[in-house]
Design a protein around this motif. Structure first.
Motif, PDB file in Angstrom:
ATOM      1  N   GLY A  39       0.825  -1.207   0.000  1.00 54.25           N
ATOM      2  CA  GLY A  39       0.000   0.000   0.000  1.00 54.25           C
ATOM      3  C   GLY A  39       0.857   1.254   0.000  1.00 54.25           C
ATOM      4  N   TRP A  40       1.866   1.267   0.855  1.00 53.81           N
ATOM      5  CA  TRP A  40       2.765   2.413   0.939  1.00 53.81           C
ATOM      6  C   TRP A  40       3.524   2.615  -0.371  1.00 53.81           C
ATOM      7  CZ3 TRP A  40       3.211   6.300   4.237  1.00 53.81           C
ATOM      8  CH2 TRP A  40       4.365   7.092   4.179  1.00 53.81           C
ATOM      9  N   GLU A  41       4.020   1.523  -0.946  1.00 57.02           N
ATOM     10  CA  GLU A  41       4.834   1.592  -2.166  1.00 57.02           C
ATOM     11  C   GLU A  41       4.040   2.029  -3.392  1.00 57.02           C
ATOM     12  OE1 GLU A  41       8.097   1.235  -2.745  1.00 57.02           O
ATOM     13  OE2 GLU A  41       8.539   0.895  -0.635  1.00 57.02           O
ATOM     14  N   SER A  42       2.758   1.733  -3.423  1.00 55.64           N
ATOM     15  CA  SER A  42       1.978   1.929  -4.650  1.00 55.64           C
ATOM     16  C   SER A  42       0.892   2.990  -4.541  1.00 55.64           C
ATOM     17  CB  SER A  42       1.320   0.608  -5.053  1.00 55.64           C
ATOM     18  OG  SER A  42       0.343   0.233  -4.101  1.00 55.64           O
ATOM     19  N   GLY A  43       0.888   3.766  -3.471  1.00 58.50           N
ATOM     20  CA  GLY A  43      -0.205   4.720  -3.300  1.00 58.50           C
ATOM     21  C   GLY A  43      -1.532   3.987  -3.234  1.00 58.50           C
ATOM     22  N   TRP A  44      -1.527   2.863  -2.504  1.00 59.85           N
ATOM     23  CA  TRP A  44      -2.713   2.025  -2.328  1.00 59.85           C
ATOM     24  C   TRP A  44      -3.232   1.486  -3.650  1.00 59.85           C
ATOM     25  CZ3 TRP A  44      -2.807   0.116   2.240  1.00 59.85           C
ATOM     26  CH2 TRP A  44      -2.078   0.794   3.213  1.00 59.85           C
ATOM     27  N   ALA A  45      -2.266   0.906  -4.415  1.00 55.15           N
ATOM     28  CA  ALA A  45      -2.499   0.224  -5.699  1.00 55.15           C
ATOM     29  C   ALA A  45      -2.861   1.180  -6.830  1.00 55.15           C
ATOM     30  CB  ALA A  45      -3.526  -0.897  -5.562  1.00 55.15           C
ATOM     31  N   ARG A  46      -2.587   2.445  -6.661  1.00 50.53           N
ATOM     32  CA  ARG A  46      -2.846   3.414  -7.726  1.00 50.53           C
ATOM     33  C   ARG A  46      -1.681   3.522  -8.699  1.00 50.53           C
ATOM     34  NH1 ARG A  46      -4.939   6.319  -3.210  1.00 50.53           N
ATOM     35  NH2 ARG A  46      -7.173   6.636  -3.368  1.00 50.53           N
ATOM     36  N   TYR A  47      -0.470   3.263  -8.229  1.00 52.63           N
ATOM     37  CA  TYR A  47       0.729   3.484  -9.046  1.00 52.63           C
ATOM     38  C   TYR A  47       1.560   2.214  -9.116  1.00 52.63           C
ATOM     39  CZ  TYR A  47      -0.784   8.079  -7.582  1.00 52.63           C
ATOM     40  OH  TYR A  47      -1.551   9.176  -7.311  1.00 52.63           O
ATOM     41  N   HIS A  48       2.156   1.999 -10.266  1.00 52.69           N
ATOM     42  CA  HIS A  48       2.995   0.824 -10.479  1.00 52.69           C
ATOM     43  C   HIS A  48       4.401   1.265 -10.888  1.00 52.69           C
ATOM     44  CE1 HIS A  48      -0.689  -1.915 -11.515  1.00 52.69           C
ATOM     45  NE2 HIS A  48      -0.805  -1.321 -10.356  1.00 52.69           N
ATOM     46  N   SER A  49       5.392   0.533 -10.415  1.00 54.40           N
ATOM     47  CA  SER A  49       6.781   0.752 -10.818  1.00 54.40           C
ATOM     48  C   SER A  49       7.150  -0.384 -11.755  1.00 54.40           C
ATOM     49  CB  SER A  49       7.698   0.739  -9.599  1.00 54.40           C
ATOM     50  OG  SER A  49       7.310   1.702  -8.675  1.00 54.40           O
ATOM     51  N   GLY A  50       6.763  -0.285 -12.995  1.00 57.94           N
ATOM     52  CA  GLY A  50       6.876  -1.401 -13.919  1.00 57.94           C
ATOM     53  C   GLY A  50       5.497  -2.002 -14.131  1.00 57.94           C
ATOM     54  N   TRP A  51       5.409  -2.958 -15.014  1.00 56.44           N
ATOM     55  CA  TRP A  51       4.140  -3.579 -15.372  1.00 56.44           C
ATOM     56  C   TRP A  51       3.595  -4.397 -14.199  1.00 56.44           C
ATOM     57  CZ3 TRP A  51       0.941  -2.481 -19.052  1.00 56.44           C
ATOM     58  CH2 TRP A  51      -0.069  -3.371 -19.375  1.00 56.44           C
ATOM     59  N   ASN A  52       2.437  -4.014 -13.673  1.00 59.92           N
ATOM     60  CA  ASN A  52       1.770  -4.682 -12.544  1.00 59.92           C
ATOM     61  C   ASN A  52       2.624  -4.752 -11.282  1.00 59.92           C
ATOM     62  OD1 ASN A  52      -0.806  -5.361 -13.683  1.00 59.92           O
ATOM     63  ND2 ASN A  52       0.255  -6.854 -14.954  1.00 59.92           N
ATOM     64  N   ASN A  53       3.606  -3.883 -11.160  1.00 60.97           N
ATOM     65  CA  ASN A  53       4.517  -3.895 -10.012  1.00 60.97           C
ATOM     66  C   ASN A  53       4.005  -2.929  -8.944  1.00 60.97           C
ATOM     67  OD1 ASN A  53       6.621  -3.764  -8.198  1.00 60.97           O
ATOM     68  ND2 ASN A  53       8.209  -3.680  -9.752  1.00 60.97           N
ATOM     69  N   VAL A  54       3.149  -3.428  -8.063  1.00 58.38           N
ATOM     70  CA  VAL A  54       2.581  -2.605  -6.992  1.00 58.38           C
ATOM     71  C   VAL A  54       3.483  -2.557  -5.761  1.00 58.38           C
ATOM     72  CG1 VAL A  54       0.160  -2.851  -7.664  1.00 58.38           C
ATOM     73  CG2 VAL A  54       1.202  -4.557  -6.148  1.00 58.38           C
ATOM     74  N   ALA A  55       4.613  -3.238  -5.814  1.00 58.81           N
ATOM     75  CA  ALA A  55       5.480  -3.339  -4.648  1.00 58.81           C
ATOM     76  C   ALA A  55       6.763  -2.528  -4.758  1.00 58.81           C
ATOM     77  CB  ALA A  55       5.838  -4.802  -4.395  1.00 58.81           C
ATOM     78  N   GLY A  56       7.022  -1.918  -5.893  1.00 57.02           N
ATOM     79  CA  GLY A  56       8.302  -1.252  -6.063  1.00 57.02           C
ATOM     80  C   GLY A  56       9.450  -2.252  -6.085  1.00 57.02           C
ATOM     81  N   TRP A  57       9.166  -3.468  -6.528  1.00 58.12           N
ATOM     82  CA  TRP A  57      10.139  -4.567  -6.533  1.00 58.12           C
ATOM     83  C   TRP A  57      11.153  -4.347  -7.643  1.00 58.12           C
ATOM     84  CZ3 TRP A  57      10.865  -7.798  -2.740  1.00 58.12           C
ATOM     85  CH2 TRP A  57      11.526  -9.020  -2.929  1.00 58.12           C
ATOM     86  N   THR A  61      18.638  -5.191 -12.731  1.00 57.38           N
ATOM     87  CA  THR A  61      18.469  -4.530 -14.033  1.00 57.38           C
ATOM     88  C   THR A  61      17.402  -3.442 -14.027  1.00 57.38           C
ATOM     89  OG1 THR A  61      16.930  -6.257 -14.708  1.00 57.38           O
ATOM     90  CG2 THR A  61      19.247  -6.560 -15.307  1.00 57.38           C
ATOM     91  N   GLY A  62      16.707  -3.261 -12.908  1.00 59.32           N
ATOM     92  CA  GLY A  62      15.675  -2.230 -12.820  1.00 59.32           C
ATOM     93  C   GLY A  62      14.373  -2.770 -12.270  1.00 59.32           C
ATOM     94  N   TRP A  63      13.284  -2.008 -12.492  1.00 59.18           N
ATOM     95  CA  TRP A  63      11.970  -2.393 -11.978  1.00 59.18           C
ATOM     96  C   TRP A  63      11.536  -3.716 -12.574  1.00 59.18           C
ATOM     97  CZ3 TRP A  63      10.986   0.303  -7.950  1.00 59.18           C
ATOM     98  CH2 TRP A  63      11.281   1.656  -7.881  1.00 59.18           C
ATOM     99  N   ALA A  64      10.928  -4.534 -11.759  1.00 59.25           N
ATOM    100  CA  ALA A  64      10.409  -5.822 -12.211  1.00 59.25           C
ATOM    101  C   ALA A  64       9.059  -5.622 -12.894  1.00 59.25           C
ATOM    102  CB  ALA A  64      10.251  -6.765 -11.027  1.00 59.25           C
ATOM    103  N   ASP A  65       8.769  -6.456 -13.872  1.00 61.59           N
ATOM    104  CA  ASP A  65       7.470  -6.498 -14.534  1.00 61.59           C
ATOM    105  C   ASP A  65       6.802  -7.825 -14.194  1.00 61.59           C
ATOM    106  OD1 ASP A  65       7.675  -4.018 -15.863  1.00 61.59           O
ATOM    107  OD2 ASP A  65       8.828  -4.922 -17.481  1.00 61.59           O
TER     108      ASP A  65
END
Length: 123
Positions: A39-57, A61-65
């Motif tokens: 929730g903290w990482e994704s603005g409560w599932a509003r934002y993704h860091s990569g494709w479907n990456n709600v965890a900032g994982w 090589t970079g953000w996971a998809d």
């Protein structure tokens, strides 16, 4: 309990509640901790860091998809239950500090966990 905490359709993470339960069942990672961190990482599932990456994982090589948010949650839970625990042990504070070493991050996650337990919903 996590289904109750996130089960309100006003919550932007209600659709992920069962994934957190499944991750706890499979990998033994506390569902409340996962929900709070994601929730903290994704603005409560509003934002993704990569494709479907709600965890900032991230990988080296970079953000996971991921194929789905569910896959993301399960991957994070697996990583926390293996790699993180092997490196820092079982203490929530140490695992969280490894997840994100930024100052104040651990305290933020602990606060979010407490707020979810108290019944606050994030929109």
């Amino acid at each position: 309990d996590i289904i109750r905490m996130l089960g309100d359709t006003r919550s932007t993470m209600w659709h992920l509640a069962q994934a957190f339960v499944n991750a706890e069942d499979v990998y033994g990672v506390n569902a409340l901790y996962l929900a709070s961190t994601i929730g903290w990482e994704s603005g409560w599932a509003r934002y993704h860091s990569g494709w479907n990456n709600v965890a900032g994982w991230k990988y080296s090589t970079g953000w996971a998809d991921f194929n789905s948010e569910y896959e993301c949650i399960m991957t994070v839970a697996e990583g926390l239950s293996t790699h993180f625990r092997e490196n820092v042990g079982d203490y929530l504070y140490d695992i969280t500090a490894m997840y994100c070493p930024e100052p104040g991050y651990v305290d933020n996650i602990l606060t979010v966990m407490w707020e979810l337990e108290q019944g606050y919903y994030y929109n």
